[in-house]
Design a protein around this motif. Structure first.
Motif, mmCIF file in Angstrom:
data_model
loop_
_atom_site.group_PDB
_atom_site.id
_atom_site.type_symbol
_atom_site.label_atom_id
_atom_site.label_comp_id
_atom_site.label_asym_id
_atom_site.label_seq_id
_atom_site.Cartn_x
_atom_site.Cartn_y
_atom_site.Cartn_z
ATOM 1 N N LEU A 224 -8.588 0.489 -23.056
ATOM 2 C CA LEU A 224 -9.399 1.402 -23.868
ATOM 3 C C LEU A 224 -10.887 1.235 -23.573
ATOM 4 O O LEU A 224 -11.629 2.220 -23.485
ATOM 5 C CB LEU A 224 -9.142 1.150 -25.357
ATOM 6 C CG LEU A 224 -7.990 1.901 -26.020
ATOM 7 C CD1 LEU A 224 -7.749 1.359 -27.424
ATOM 8 C CD2 LEU A 224 -8.271 3.397 -26.078
ATOM 9 N N ALA A 446 -12.425 2.332 -29.416
ATOM 10 C CA ALA A 446 -12.016 3.594 -30.046
ATOM 11 C C ALA A 446 -13.224 4.465 -30.337
ATOM 12 O O ALA A 446 -13.205 5.687 -30.128
ATOM 13 C CB ALA A 446 -11.241 3.298 -31.331
ATOM 14 N N GLU A 462 -4.087 6.969 -26.348
ATOM 15 C CA GLU A 462 -4.368 7.815 -27.509
ATOM 16 C C GLU A 462 -3.500 7.397 -28.705
ATOM 17 O O GLU A 462 -3.918 7.493 -29.849
ATOM 18 C CB GLU A 462 -4.138 9.289 -27.175
ATOM 19 C CG GLU A 462 -5.190 9.892 -26.259
ATOM 20 C CD GLU A 462 -6.587 9.998 -26.897
ATOM 21 O OE1 GLU A 462 -6.700 9.893 -28.141
ATOM 22 O OE2 GLU A 462 -7.558 10.175 -26.139
ATOM 23 N N HIS A 465 -5.273 4.526 -30.138
ATOM 24 C CA HIS A 465 -6.437 5.039 -30.852
ATOM 25 C C HIS A 465 -6.023 5.627 -32.200
ATOM 26 O O HIS A 465 -6.649 5.367 -33.243
ATOM 27 C CB HIS A 465 -7.132 6.100 -29.996
ATOM 28 C CG HIS A 465 -8.296 6.761 -30.663
ATOM 29 N ND1 HIS A 465 -8.164 7.914 -31.416
ATOM 30 C CD2 HIS A 465 -9.614 6.448 -30.697
ATOM 31 C CE1 HIS A 465 -9.332 8.278 -31.885
ATOM 32 N NE2 HIS A 465 -10.241 7.399 -31.466
#
Length: 508
Positions: A224, A446, A462, A465
């Motif tokens: 991420l 995030a 995602e 997230h």
């Protein structure tokens, strides 16, 4: 609830993990024969009148003192009472449950001279969730974890406190509620219960399982962060890692590639990258995290062997009728494994903090300063990075090898010890620190990818997230940060972050 039937000496690491996380365990009925033969061998030794350490002699420096037959029961009771000399906070109940189960599996191998009824009481305590209150300090890791195991054993003879389904009480009250009765220990039984590495091993296994979860979580947050910084996935190319040949490096690189597959964020800057090479905290993730994975796997192999071993003294050999005195209680292998886990935890947290520091620095990340839309009026992620730095620094001190220390005990009879107990016990604090650092990186990463909207990352990232955003909203303006951090920590600690993504490399 999951029930694991243990064949003593052949319990898998996955089963020990499940037991630590709450699965019930019971002995394979096939172990009854070996247990009965071992108890009978002790009776035969006594009948011969031989002087055998721990059966009819004193303990430690007092091994030359012969004990009369009329005093053998008192001898075993006394060793439990005198050795229950621990101090400090109670050990976590899951660790004590695991310690009890490790001890049960060890005794059931038929090399310890235990009677079936004593093993049955220990097994019944586990079945009824009767968990002794065991102070966390007092063992030097040889001659076994004497003090913690004495506190574990005391309830079998009606002494001490226990947790019964989470409620703390005197063992007499707990036994009365569930219909169990304490017993009188037979020859050698007190010593067999107190000798061994089960306290150190249980704590080390708990640390290993937490470190494995931390490594897997950090692979997700690292991917991420790479996305948030518009980093390259070229350093994760399998050809690079095949040339170096380290299995952990190859597997972590593959995991990072998989996590970033089909990312629109990555696709958006494939042709116009201005940065030739990313900072090491992004580029060298496979090298660092892979080395940590390899180290954890080495520790796992040691601990799995130890968990399936017999580590009390003397050991009973039913085929020859002998009791042989040795030193299997010395926890040096566990101490080394704990030190390896500590080093891995330290590095997992260290590189995670460096990614967080990179994200809040606009010169490195290309993102707004401290990841806030309105820097100046808002401080954004300025102090969370300071918190992460503090935790990483604390872990550096905690990672100092415990195994290189020794202090003589028992009037120099036990003149070299492993310090495995506190070497393993410190892993709880280290893992908690790393979990917090990873949670802070997750919050920052995030926030970072949201500056690239409407572009989206991979479906997998995602999902990670979205999991966070289900508990913590984006940081548009400064607010009380502590609840956000605790919510993210809880998700990391529970394993929810790891569960939200595809399979990740583990220790076994």
């Amino acid at each position: 609830m999951t029930m694991i039937v243990m064949t003593p000496g052949q319990v898998s690491l996955a089963d020990w993990r499940a037991i630590y996380h709450g699965a019930q365990a019971t002995l394979d009925p096939g172990s009854a024969g070996a247990i009965a033969k071992s108890a009978a061998t002790v009776e035969a030794i006594l009948a011969r009148g031989d002087a055998v350490y721990g059966i009819n002699t004193g303990f430690g420096k007092l091994a030359s003192v012969r004990i009369a037959a009329a005093d053998l029961a008192a001898l075993q009771r006394n060793i439990v009472l005198s050795h229950a000399a621990g101090t400090g906070d109670p050990s976590p109940a899951p660790v004590v449950r695991l310690m009890m189960t490790l001890k049960l599996a060890s005794l059931a191998q038929g090399a310890s001279g235990m009677r079936p009824e004593t093993i049955a009481l220990l097994e019944a305590m586990l079945a009824h969730d009767v968990i002794p209150v065991v102070p966390c300090q007092g063992s030097v890791g040889a001659s076994g974890d004497l003090a913690p195991l004495a506190h574990m054993t005391a309830p079998l003879i009606g002494v001490g406190e226990v947790w019964l389904k989470g409620e703390r009480m005197a063992v007499a009250e707990a036994f009365a509620r569930i219909g169990l009765k304490p017993l009188e220990l037979g020859p050698k039984e007190g010593l067999a219960l107190l000798n061994g590495t089960q306290f150190s091993t249980a704590n080390a296994l708990a640390g290993l399982f937490a470190a494995e979860r931390a490594l897997q979580s950090a692979l997700v947050t690292g991917a991420l962060s790479t996305e948030a910084a518009k980093g390259s996935d070229t350093p994760f190319d399998p050809r690079i890692h095949a040339l170096r040949r380290h299995v952990g490096q190859i597997e972590t690189a593959a995991a990072l590639r998989c996590l970033m597959t089909a990312s629109a964020i990555r696709a958006s800057h494939l042709e116009d990258d201005l940065r030739v090479q990313d900072p090491y905290c992004l580029r060298c993730q496979p090298q660092v995290m892979g080395a940590c994975l390899d180290l954890l796997r080495q520790a796992a192999a040691t601990l799995e062997a130890e968990a399936n071993g017999v580590s009390d003294n003397p050991l009973i050999f039913t085929d020859t009728g002998e009791a042989l005195s040795g030193g299997n209680f010395h926890a040096e292998p566990v101490a080394f494994a704990a030190d390896m886990i500590a080093i891995a935890l330290c590095e997992i947290g260290s590189i995670s903090e460096r990614r967080l520091a990179m994200l809040v620095d606009p010169a490195l990340s290309g993102l707004p300063a401290f990841l806030t839309p309105h820097p100046g009026l808002n401080s954004g992620f300025m102090i969370p990075q300071v918190t992460a730095a503090a935790l990483v620094s604390e872990n550096k001190g905690l990672a100092h090898p415990a195994s290189v220390d020794s202090i003589p005990t028992s009037a120099n009879q036990e003149d070299h010890v492993s310090m495995a107990a506190h070497g393993a016990r410190r892993l709880h604090a280290m893992a908690a620190n790393v979990e917090a650092v990873i949670a802070l990186e997750w919050l920052a990463a995030a926030q970072g990818i949201e500056f690239h909207r409407p572009l989206r990352s991979s479906d997998t990232l995602e999902a990670a997230h979205a999991l966070l955003r289900g508990a913590v909203p984006a940081l548009d303006e400064d607010r009380h940060f502590a609840p956000d951090i605790e919510a993210a920590c809880a998700l990391v600690r529970s394993g929810a972050l790891v569960a939200a993504v595809a399979s990740l490399p583990g220790v076994a």
